[in-house]
Design a protein around this motif. Structure first.
Motif, PDB file in Angstrom:
ATOM      1  N   PHE A   1       0.454   0.906  -3.291  1.00 44.05           N
ATOM      2  CA  PHE A   1      -0.004  -0.207  -3.090  1.00 44.05           C
ATOM      3  C   PHE A   1      -1.420  -0.411  -3.772  1.00 44.05           C
ATOM      4  O   PHE A   1      -2.064   0.445  -4.319  1.00 44.05           O
ATOM      5  CB  PHE A   1      -0.345  -0.558  -1.545  1.00 44.05           C
ATOM      6  CG  PHE A   1       1.084  -0.207  -0.935  1.00 44.05           C
ATOM      7  CD1 PHE A   1       1.950  -1.402  -0.572  1.00 44.05           C
ATOM      8  CD2 PHE A   1       1.419   1.079  -0.256  1.00 44.05           C
ATOM      9  CE1 PHE A   1       3.000  -0.971  -0.031  1.00 44.05           C
ATOM     10  CE2 PHE A   1       2.384   1.243   0.663  1.00 44.05           C
ATOM     11  CZ  PHE A   1       3.236   0.072   0.787  1.00 44.05           C
ATOM     12  N   SER A   2      -1.784  -1.585  -4.085  1.00 41.12           N
ATOM     13  CA  SER A   2      -3.003  -2.019  -4.768  1.00 41.12           C
ATOM     14  C   SER A   2      -4.201  -1.645  -3.689  1.00 41.12           C
ATOM     15  O   SER A   2      -3.881  -1.392  -2.476  1.00 41.12           O
ATOM     16  CB  SER A   2      -3.287  -3.502  -5.139  1.00 41.12           C
ATOM     17  OG  SER A   2      -3.083  -4.278  -3.603  1.00 41.12           O
ATOM     18  N   GLU A   3      -5.431  -1.333  -4.024  1.00 41.91           N
ATOM     19  CA  GLU A   3      -6.615  -1.140  -3.384  1.00 41.91           C
ATOM     20  C   GLU A   3      -6.578  -2.207  -2.097  1.00 41.91           C
ATOM     21  O   GLU A   3      -6.312  -3.268  -2.384  1.00 41.91           O
ATOM     22  CB  GLU A   3      -7.751  -0.865  -4.018  1.00 41.91           C
ATOM     23  CG  GLU A   3      -7.816   0.202  -4.887  1.00 41.91           C
ATOM     24  CD  GLU A   3      -9.353   0.644  -5.333  1.00 41.91           C
ATOM     25  OE1 GLU A   3     -10.009  -0.342  -5.010  1.00 41.91           O
ATOM     26  OE2 GLU A   3      -9.839   1.617  -6.117  1.00 41.91           O
ATOM     27  N   TYR A   4      -6.695  -1.886  -0.892  1.00 42.05           N
ATOM     28  CA  TYR A   4      -6.830  -2.244   0.314  1.00 42.05           C
ATOM     29  C   TYR A   4      -8.003  -3.647   0.061  1.00 42.05           C
ATOM     30  O   TYR A   4      -7.676  -4.647   0.567  1.00 42.05           O
ATOM     31  CB  TYR A   4      -7.144  -1.513   1.449  1.00 42.05           C
ATOM     32  CG  TYR A   4      -7.084  -2.497   2.842  1.00 42.05           C
ATOM     33  CD1 TYR A   4      -5.954  -2.485   3.516  1.00 42.05           C
ATOM     34  CD2 TYR A   4      -8.037  -2.859   3.325  1.00 42.05           C
ATOM     35  CE1 TYR A   4      -5.832  -3.245   4.736  1.00 42.05           C
ATOM     36  CE2 TYR A   4      -8.334  -3.643   4.426  1.00 42.05           C
ATOM     37  CZ  TYR A   4      -6.902  -3.740   4.996  1.00 42.05           C
ATOM     38  OH  TYR A   4      -6.927  -4.406   6.321  1.00 42.05           O
ATOM     39  N   THR A   5      -8.867  -3.252  -0.440  1.00 37.57           N
ATOM     40  CA  THR A   5     -10.091  -4.166  -0.853  1.00 37.57           C
ATOM     41  C   THR A   5      -9.885  -5.142  -1.797  1.00 37.57           C
ATOM     42  O   THR A   5     -10.677  -5.976  -2.234  1.00 37.57           O
ATOM     43  CB  THR A   5     -11.299  -3.604  -0.694  1.00 37.57           C
ATOM     44  OG1 THR A   5     -11.387  -2.512  -1.831  1.00 37.57           O
ATOM     45  CG2 THR A   5     -11.740  -2.958   0.527  1.00 37.57           C
ATOM     46  N   ASP A   6      -8.810  -5.008  -2.646  1.00 35.92           N
ATOM     47  CA  ASP A   6      -8.509  -5.674  -3.740  1.00 35.92           C
ATOM     48  C   ASP A   6      -7.378  -7.069  -3.328  1.00 35.92           C
ATOM     49  O   ASP A   6      -6.499  -6.663  -2.867  1.00 35.92           O
ATOM     50  CB  ASP A   6      -7.828  -4.948  -5.030  1.00 35.92           C
ATOM     51  CG  ASP A   6      -9.045  -4.245  -5.878  1.00 35.92           C
ATOM     52  OD1 ASP A   6     -10.025  -4.746  -5.520  1.00 35.92           O
ATOM     53  OD2 ASP A   6      -8.479  -3.488  -6.781  1.00 35.92           O
TER      54      ASP A   6
ATOM     55  N   LYS B   1       4.093  -2.086  -9.704  1.00 36.16           N
ATOM     56  CA  LYS B   1       4.186  -2.318 -10.972  1.00 36.16           C
ATOM     57  C   LYS B   1       3.715  -0.907 -11.933  1.00 36.16           C
ATOM     58  O   LYS B   1       3.580  -0.987 -13.072  1.00 36.16           O
ATOM     59  CB  LYS B   1       3.273  -3.571 -11.198  1.00 36.16           C
ATOM     60  CG  LYS B   1       3.949  -4.925 -10.861  1.00 36.16           C
ATOM     61  CD  LYS B   1       3.013  -5.836 -11.116  1.00 36.16           C
ATOM     62  CE  LYS B   1       3.871  -7.271 -10.458  1.00 36.16           C
ATOM     63  NZ  LYS B   1       2.954  -8.430 -10.505  1.00 36.16           N
ATOM     64  N   ASN B   2       3.253  -0.200 -11.165  1.00 39.56           N
ATOM     65  CA  ASN B   2       2.797   1.235 -11.871  1.00 39.56           C
ATOM     66  C   ASN B   2       3.964   2.021 -12.241  1.00 39.56           C
ATOM     67  O   ASN B   2       4.734   2.813 -11.420  1.00 39.56           O
ATOM     68  CB  ASN B   2       1.851   2.057 -10.828  1.00 39.56           C
ATOM     69  CG  ASN B   2       1.225   3.195 -11.544  1.00 39.56           C
ATOM     70  OD1 ASN B   2       1.750   3.795 -12.519  1.00 39.56           O
ATOM     71  ND2 ASN B   2       0.018   3.595 -11.088  1.00 39.56           N
ATOM     72  N   GLU B   3       4.363   2.039 -13.522  1.00 45.16           N
ATOM     73  CA  GLU B   3       5.386   2.624 -13.812  1.00 45.16           C
ATOM     74  C   GLU B   3       5.430   4.374 -13.633  1.00 45.16           C
ATOM     75  O   GLU B   3       6.301   4.921 -13.367  1.00 45.16           O
ATOM     76  CB  GLU B   3       6.107   2.344 -15.343  1.00 45.16           C
ATOM     77  CG  GLU B   3       6.385   1.066 -15.394  1.00 45.16           C
ATOM     78  CD  GLU B   3       6.911   0.528 -16.712  1.00 45.16           C
ATOM     79  OE1 GLU B   3       6.819   1.328 -17.646  1.00 45.16           O
ATOM     80  OE2 GLU B   3       7.286  -0.594 -17.174  1.00 45.16           O
TER      81      GLU B   3
END
Length: 585
Positions: free
Chosen positions: A235-240, A351-353
């Protein structure tokens, strides 16, 4: 005692309190039914307004959506809080001074037109039914888990309870019931938040605990720890944030102006004696609301951290009882895709392959856990292993939040039908007793329709409620603002704006939220790239509102101005002087 026994005791006691208050304060006149006789104190009205406004979306779903969306979920927090400030400072005192019980009543008289009143009634019904669907869904979620019945049965039980005190007590019964419900819901929200904050950070103030270090002595900040846990799972960073700035702005503004156009909150400012009291109760309500709203982000962080640490890459067989109990409700689902007996919880759409390649190398075949946003606040005390009475208390709080708003909305629906439709348009000579009977019967019908939407909801609670705010923004807000601050605004402009704004919002919702024109609900995800201006259905109320303003002002320029007496009324309501009781004429 087990959770279920505690739930029966605490929820049963709170229901007995609500019903007792409804019997004690039952309405004997239309004025008591619509505006509680206009004699509620600012303190009681402030608490009732806070309970009315903080629905299941605030209590159950807001922390849940922030928990999963992280930074993006803050749009709900900012929009709803800002909207209440906008309503309290910009609109409420003027509407109170105008002296009308309902929004359609204001629009009908301000725009000197039965057509305007009819359009406003339709808007009020659409907004209220969309909103109340979210509340009944919230009731079903709570009952399904804690009384161990299915969601549909939970909705029906909630319908019966809310019908009893809304129909019997009217606004008078609802107001004093909501005072009790505010006390229950705020206590139920804060107690587990304080417990978990001490447990995780050693700080008893959740708002400070969220920004503090974890209690294991490592010196790691809690948000840094959650960012790390989130990125490890793809997942993306929680704060992003991942939403575009345009969509964040649109959702926030739609929620703000939608709040300011919500009929069930506006009517609260008629239940006090004077305009000064309306201002006082608005300020107190903001204080009472802030207690929950400043705590929700902390609850979201605690819940998300605890959930990841409890379930990710753990043996399914060793899962605690809360996991299996929520599985029974269907709101939490586990599917062992790679047959290893472990729970693989990760972002398979990342999206991180590199991350996805590593996951595939480990033999993972996709995310195995599906979690409904709406369970996070309710499951949080269980995940944190708090005492059973705290878990039951949260259930009572969730029910208080959902039922308090559902009751307020049902009253708006019944008064729209009995007061604005029957008395003002269909049968002006109806007796007070006849009007009261019509109000109660329309509340019964409204509860049945609301129950249907609760059983067949169009989404999770906060999303459904966000759509109601979008509809209110698209329809009511421009008509109210222009009605107060632009005396030249006429009936043709207001009606044209409301019709176009509402129709545009409904079309966008049906197309992009429900896929009505493009292959149904399954097609909704694939329609995202086609969003107009990159704005989600939850934020499209902002565009529809702008179109409403534009249409209203353009039509207004080519049609006759309103009568002189209407312009004088508009001039008068902006003069800051005292006003008497709300009048019905």
């Amino acid at each position: 005692m087990d959770v279920q026994t505690w739930t029966y005791i605490i929820v049963g006691a709170s229901f007995a309190l609500y019903i007792g208050i409804a019997i004690w304060s039952r309405a004997g006149s239309t004025k008591e039914f619509y505006v509680a006789g206009g004699g509620v104190s600012p303190l009681a009205n402030g608490m009732a307004t806070a309970a009315d406004w903080m629905s299941a979306a605030s209590f159950i779903s807001m922390a849940g959506i922030i928990s999963f969306a992280g930074y993006d979920g803050a749009t709900y927090l900012m929009g709803w809080t800002g909207g209440y400030v906008l309503l309290a400072l910009l609109l409420a005192p003027y509407l109170r001074k105008f002296g009308k019980f309902t929004v359609p009543d204001f629009i009908g008289d301000r725009y000197y037109s039965k057509t305007a009143r009819s359009v406003a009634v339709i808007c009020a019904l659409i907004v209220s039914f969309t909103y109340v669907a979210g509340q009944m869904r919230g009731v079903g979620v709570v009952f399904s888990r804690f009384l161990e019945v299915d969601i549909n049965t939970g909705v029906i039980i909630g319908m019966i309870i809310v019908l009893f005190y809304a129909v019997l007590g009217g606004m008078k019964g609802i107001t004093y019931t909501q005072v009790a419900q505010y006390c229950v819901l705020i206590f139920a929200f804060m107690v587990p938040a304080i417990f978990i904050s001490i447990q995780m950070t050693g700080n008893p103030v959740p708002q400070l605990g969220m920004g503090g270090t974890v209690a294991d002595g490592s010196g790691t900040y809690l948000l840094d720890k959650l960012n790390g846990l989130s990125t490890e799972l793809g997942f993306s960073e929680y704060t992003d944030g991942s939403k575009s700035l345009t969509d964040v702005f649109a959702i926030t503004l739609a929620l703000m102006v939608g709040t300011a156009g919500l009929p069930h909150v506006i009517v609260r400012f008629f239940t006090v004696k004077k305009v000064k009291d309306a201002r006082k109760s608005a300020g107190l309500a903001l204080l009472f609301i802030a207690i929950l709203y400043t705590t929700a982000p902390a609850v979201a962080v605690f819940a998300r951290t605890n959930l990841i640490e409890t379930v990710s890459d753990k043996e399914y067989a060793t899962m605690p009882a809360w996991f299996k109990n929520w599985e029974k409700t269907g709101l939490l689902k586990y599917e062992d895709k790679n047959q290893d007996g472990k729970i693989q919880y990760y972002n398979e759409k990342s999206k991180n392959e590199e991350f996805l390649a590593a996951a595939e190398e480990k033999g993972l075949k996709g995310n195995e856990l599906t979690i409904d946003n709406d369970i996070m606040v309710l499951a949080n005390p269980e995940i944190a292993q708090l005492p059973n009475w705290v878990i039951a208390l949260v259930a009572a709080g969730g029910l208080a939040a959902a039922l308090s708003t559902a009751a307020g909305l049902l009253l708006v629906i019944s008064s729209s039908v009995s007061h604005d439709l029957i008395k003002k348009m269909v049968k002006p000579d109806i007796s007070e007793k006849g009007e009261l009977i019509a109000a109660r019967l329309s509340a019964v019908v409204a509860v049945c329709i609301a129950g249907y939407f609760g059983i067949n909801p169009p989404g999770f609670v906060a999303a459904v409620v966000a759509l109601a705010f979008g509809l209110a923004a698209a329809s009511f807000f421009p008509a109210i603002i222009l009605g107060i601050f632009y005396k030249r605004m006429n009936k043709e402009g207001a009606v044209g704006g409301m019709v176009v704004g509402l129709a545009l919002m409904l079309f966008y919702m049906l197309k992009f939220k429900f896929g009505i024109f493009d292959g149904g609900q399954e097609a909704v995800e694939s329609l995202k790239p086609d969003w107009w201006f990159g704005i989600s259905p939850e934020g499209f109320g902002t565009i529809a509102m702008i179109v409403n303003f534009a249409v209203a002002i353009i039509i207004n320029q080519f049609t006759p101005p309103p009568p002189q007496d209407v312009q004088e009324i508009v001039e008068n309501i902006r003069i800051p002087s005292g006003a008497g009781e709300a009048v019905d004429h």
